[in-house]
Each structure stands twice: as C-alpha cells, then as structure tokens.
Scaffold this active site. Sequence first.
Site: not given
Lengths: 439, 369
Positions: A19, A111-112
């Site tokens: 993350d 973003d993860e």
Amino acid sequence: MSKQLFSLHSWPRAIAHIDGDAFFTSCEEAIHPELKGKALITGGERGIVACASYPAKRLGIKRGVSLQDARKICPQLIILPSDYETYSLFSRRMFGIMRRFTPDVEEYSIDEAFTDITGMRRVLHSSYEEIALKMKKEIERELGITVSVGLSITKVLAKVASKHQKPAGMTIIRGRDIAEYLCNLPVEKIWGIGNATANYLAKMGIHHALEFARMPEKTVLQKFTKPGVEIWQELRGKSVYPVTPEEKSSYASISKTKTFAPPTSNADYLFAHLMRNMESACIKARRYFLSPQKIVVFLKKNDFNTVGSETKLSRPCACPMEFSGMIRNLFDSCYRPEDIYRATGVVLLDLEPDTNTQYTLFDDPLQAEKIKAIYNVADELGQKFGKHTLHLGCSHLIEKLGKGRRGTSTVREQTQLKGETRRRHLGLPLIHVKTQPSG
Amino acid sequence: MEFKINRNTFLDGIQKTLGIVEKKTTMPILNNVLLKIEDKKLRIIATDREISLISDYDAEIIEKGEITLSAKKLYEMVREIQGETIHISKSNNVVKVTCQRAAYKIPGLPADDFPSITDEKDVRINNIKGSILKDLISKTAFAMATDEMRKNLNGVLLEAISEGSNYLLRMVATDGHRLALAKQETSEPYPEMEKGIIIPRKGLMEVKRIIDENESVGFGLNKNMFIVKTENTLLKVSLVDADYPDYKRVIPAEKGIGVILDKESFLHALRRMNVVSSERYSGVILSLSEGKMTLNSTNLDVGEATEEIDITYSGEDVDVGFNVNYLIDSISVINDESILLEVGLGLKPSVIKKAEGDDFLCIVMPLKI
C-alpha cells in the site's frame, strides 16, 4: 485470549498487500525533491484535499477537508493540482516491480495491490519475509516513494498487516500469530466491514476483530450472509479470496463525475460538461463490451447538494449519440437557472454484455447500427489521437470553454517536450531537480 | 348485522376478491372487503382504488348492516369451516363467524372508512359473448410489458373498428420487442370504444376471471372506467391514462420471405432449442436454405442444439436470430394446424400468423446475434 491458535501452519499461503503511503503526495515529492518533508496536499483543482503528506496529516489535514479549512490550519501549506497521469505512471511501475517476483499481482487500486507469493521461496532463494521485504526495498529505491507492506496468509489478514504500521512499515502475521494482531483491532477497520456490519456486530457485543473471529461457526452461518462468513473465514486464516491477477472486466456500474471551476449556472456549459462525462463513461463501457440499460445523471450544486434524475433505455446501449435527447430531458428536469453548480456526473447501471442486441419495434435498427459503426471509428480514433477526438456536438463547448480546471495546471502539462501536444505526449514523469546557480 | 349463508357460496365470493385486495398498501382498510347487507342479498365489495369488484350473493338476512374484514383472514377461516351454512353476526365492529360448534371472532374496521364504490347503474351496457373477449385476451396478453416505467405498454389496447359492413373488436399488446394483434367479429358496433382504451394488466386478469365463468357478459365505459357486468357481479377497472404507441406503423408494409410451417412440429423444435437457452442467451438462429430450415441455439454455459425442418423454399440462404421465447409465445396461441412465418430481412421485424385468415398476427423484432 490472544493465545488462541487459528492456524497450525505458518504459511499455508503467502499473500502480501502493498500500500503506497500518501501515494499522490509521495509521487509529487519524488518528482519535486525540494518538496520532501513539507506539509503538502494534492487536489488543488477540486477544492478539497485529495491526498495529504504525512507532515500535513500530522497537522490534522485529512482527505476531504476543504482547501479553505486546510489553509486555516497551515497557512504555508503547499497545494498542488492533481497530476493523475504521473500518479498512474508511478502506479504502473510499482505493479511492474511486484511482477518481477510473481505473476500473481492484483491491482486493487491506483496505490495498492495484493500479490500471492506462495511457492516462490525456492525459485527466489528467499523466505516469504525476505521476498516481501525485497519488493518493498526495490519499490522504494527505484521510485523514491515509501510503501507499507503486510504479509500474511489471507488477503484480509494481509490488509490488516499493512495497516498495522504505517508509513514505510512491514508487518508479518504468521498463521500462529493471528490472534495477537486481532485482539485490539476494532471490527470496522477490517477490510469489507462497513458501517452497517460494524453496527450490527456492536449489537451482538462484538467490537474487536478477535471477538468476531472467535464466534462459533454455527452462529456466524446463522447471523451473516455470504460476505460476512467469508471475512470471518479469512480472519481465521482460511484463504477464500484468491488473488486475481486479471484486469477487472465486470462492473456493476460505471460512473464519471467531474468538478469544474468557477462554478456556473450556464446551462449550455453544464450540459456539455455532463455529456462529456457521459461520453467518458460510455468509452469505458464499450472498452469492456458492456452496455447500460439504466442511466443516472446528476448536478452538484455549489452548496454540495445534488440533484439527479434517471431513465431506463428501451434497450442496453453505450452510444451516447442515441440517447442524448433523453439526457437533455433529464438535465432539464434537474437544472434550475437560479442555482450555481460545481460538478456534473453520470452513472451507468444495469450493465449487460453487448453480445446480442434485441432491437425494439419502435427503433430504427439500421440507424442504430450506423451509430454503432461511428462509435467503433470514434474509439479507434481515440486510441490513435487521444480520447474524445471525435465527440458529440453537444459536448463540443468543453473544447472551446475548457474543462474548467481549478488552479494551475500540473508541471507536466505546462512542459511540452518537442513534438508533444496537449493530447498526445510521452508517458514519462518529469523530475524537477532545482540546482543552485553556479557563481 | 346478521345473516346466514351457504359456506361454498361465501368461500367462492371471498376468493374472487383476493386478486384485488392490496397486499402492500399504506391504507390498511384496502386489505379488507366490505360486507354489506342489502334487501335480500349479501354484497361483497373489494377495491384497490384502481380495480373494484361488487358481487351480490343470496343469503338469509336477519338484520341489516355493514362491516369490513380482512379478506385474507376471512378467506382462510371460511376455507377451514366444514359445515354447510355459516352464521355471521356483528357487535361493536367484532364479527362472529360460527358454523356448527366452531366459532371465530374477527375484529373489523367500520364500513364508513371504506372508499365509496358506486354500482354504475346508469351506464350503457353492451352485451358480448364471453368467448370473444376471452379469445382476444389469450391471443395478446402474453405480449404485454412488465415494465413499471412504461405504463402505456403495461396493458392491452382494445378498440372497436368496422371493416366494410362487419363490426370488429381489436386487441393489441406489445412490450416493444414483439407485438400481438387479434381481431374478432362482433354482432353489434360499440361506438364508445372507437377511440380505443388501455386496460391495465391487473385489471385484464380480473376481466378474464369473470368471462371464464360466464357465457355472456355486458361491458361498458364510464369516464375512465371499463365496466364488466354479469347478473351478480360488477367489475370496474381504471383505464391507463396514456397514449398507446402508434402500433400501425410497426406492421411491416412489405412482406418478408414467407414460409409455411406445421405449428406443432415447429413449436416442438423451438422448445428443444429453448432447453439450452438461458436468460442471458435466449437466441435461436433460423437459417433458411433450399428446401430446409435449420434451427440453432448456442449457449456458452450449457451447450448447443440444432434441428432441421423441411420447408418449401428456393430463395437465397438467409440467417435471422430471435429470442426463442418470443417465437414460442406467439406460435402457442395460434389455433390452427399450420402457420405462416414472414421473415423480415436486414433487421426488419418478422410476422407470424395463421396460414389462412388474418384474425391474428404477431410481429417479432429479430435479435442481432
């Protein structure tokens, strides 16, 4: 209580969740090194904070706070417009680095990502902990951003782990350590448990993840539907959610919303803006060979109240040219000249695969087929020359009056390399290193 | 209020109201039926405010009065009663239902709160053979829409027309994908029906129930109400207040490729295709080639079905896709041995009708596969 064993094996599966820490601002810091460590936010064009750097977070500036309030908290706050192009380039590279270790990478959001590294120990000559750590190190070294890594035996637990220590943390939950990590975790922090479920659990006197995980199977089966039971299993270390590396191809709905500045009551502009959102949403629908049967449009007023309206099409259709007249009617039913609006949006619902088309008796199928052919060409042109190269007349005003972006444009947009245009440019982030003038 | 009534008569009377009384309503009294003692009859009234049913039954009257009771509970009580005669009496809005040694007490709501339903004595009533309406309904009702958003298609269009010196009633239903049209000759003209009325789905089902039981019925129009009358019963249905789409422009002007088919064998072949269809893939492809028609249905989840039928055909090869259920629905209602399928080309609709005669036709839009 925290001694309870949920799994005897340390690694029946090995799933890592990676993350990005304050991802958008981290990307900005990576390309503008002089910003490192400063109170910094992105979302300047939206008028609210989209992402706040850790120094800004420490001051109490969170996602969703209005710029006005943020400035009050910190007058020297650096406010940047969102540069989604750069963020998605960083995102792609981050996933690319993860794929060096295993092909099983599920891009969960910008973003993860989840990765399944089960069985990779021998190939990579490393333990699972070392593999996860290497992924983290390589991302941080190559991209100049930090990420938090959680390694565990199910997706839900991996997510618990990556949240455990942030930023730049690395948390490992082995099968035999599950209880230790769950005992103080509030249930609403578990991935998949929202407000409603958390309230429901509270009614049964369950407040912590461990209490939930320790519920007897019979009770869980009785009181919860499938998603609840699955989360319960995952928490107990039984992996039921696989890491799915395929790109998402089925959608329940597709929506597009855009905010513009300054807010306006200009009906023509608003309608053009709405239709542009409709065109964008339909491009996405067509990319996945889906057609909506239900369409919702809404206008967001300057006081953040929303007015909306919906309609059902006589058949699923992802060509806005066919139903722009209906959208006009919906728009007219929402729009009041005395109101000022800040955003428009559309939602496509009841998406169906566009395999067989059942035309209706009151349609003109030949006309519809022609329109479909036009959109095939439009999509091809879009791929070559940029989205919306061929667009409807009713959204053309956007080209003339602009998309109404708030604030300044991003540095990447201001900088055109040789041969680049606004629509077509290389997919490269630009790094700006300030150098001291010599002498 | 007090009366005695034959158990079967009463049970039958209440059962007829069950389709009308509302199950989910904001007005609890609409869950009830109104029992009203008139001179020598028991009158049962049910309404959901769109559809109202008034029926009179013979009963032995002891004392006049009226009350409303839950239709569902009353039905269940009477159904379980075994004796021949039921004795009903009311005191203070509580009704006692007794038979032999069994007794129910059921609280009611006062009749004053029940919507007032007039019995439309002065409306002109035309007589018609029940079989005529029944035929029209059975041949078209399947094509009605079930889409709450399009009210005007959620029912059938009924209109009176004259062709030469013949008087006819015509009924049309469409859900947008197919359209069914049926005609029946009548012995007299019905001028008030010339403009056409739209009878909603739920009301049409109640009309059908009445004509199923009566050889001859009367019908009439009052304002926006369609009225069906028999000796003991009056049904009022609020019409859909909307324009029916211009269905005539949907009827293909030029004939497609005509193929005569044996109804039963074609229907069975289609049902065999239907086995592999699902909600998602319900398409069948009809391929015409010299001397034969090939049916094919392919479903990625289930499998594939193919069948050949001999036909008289000598033109070019033609493929056309349909929703198999649309074909089955329309062919099922044809009461003739052979049917005529007129295949439209280039995404034009196709027509299904009797090989001889024009009292029924169904227009089906093809499925682009």
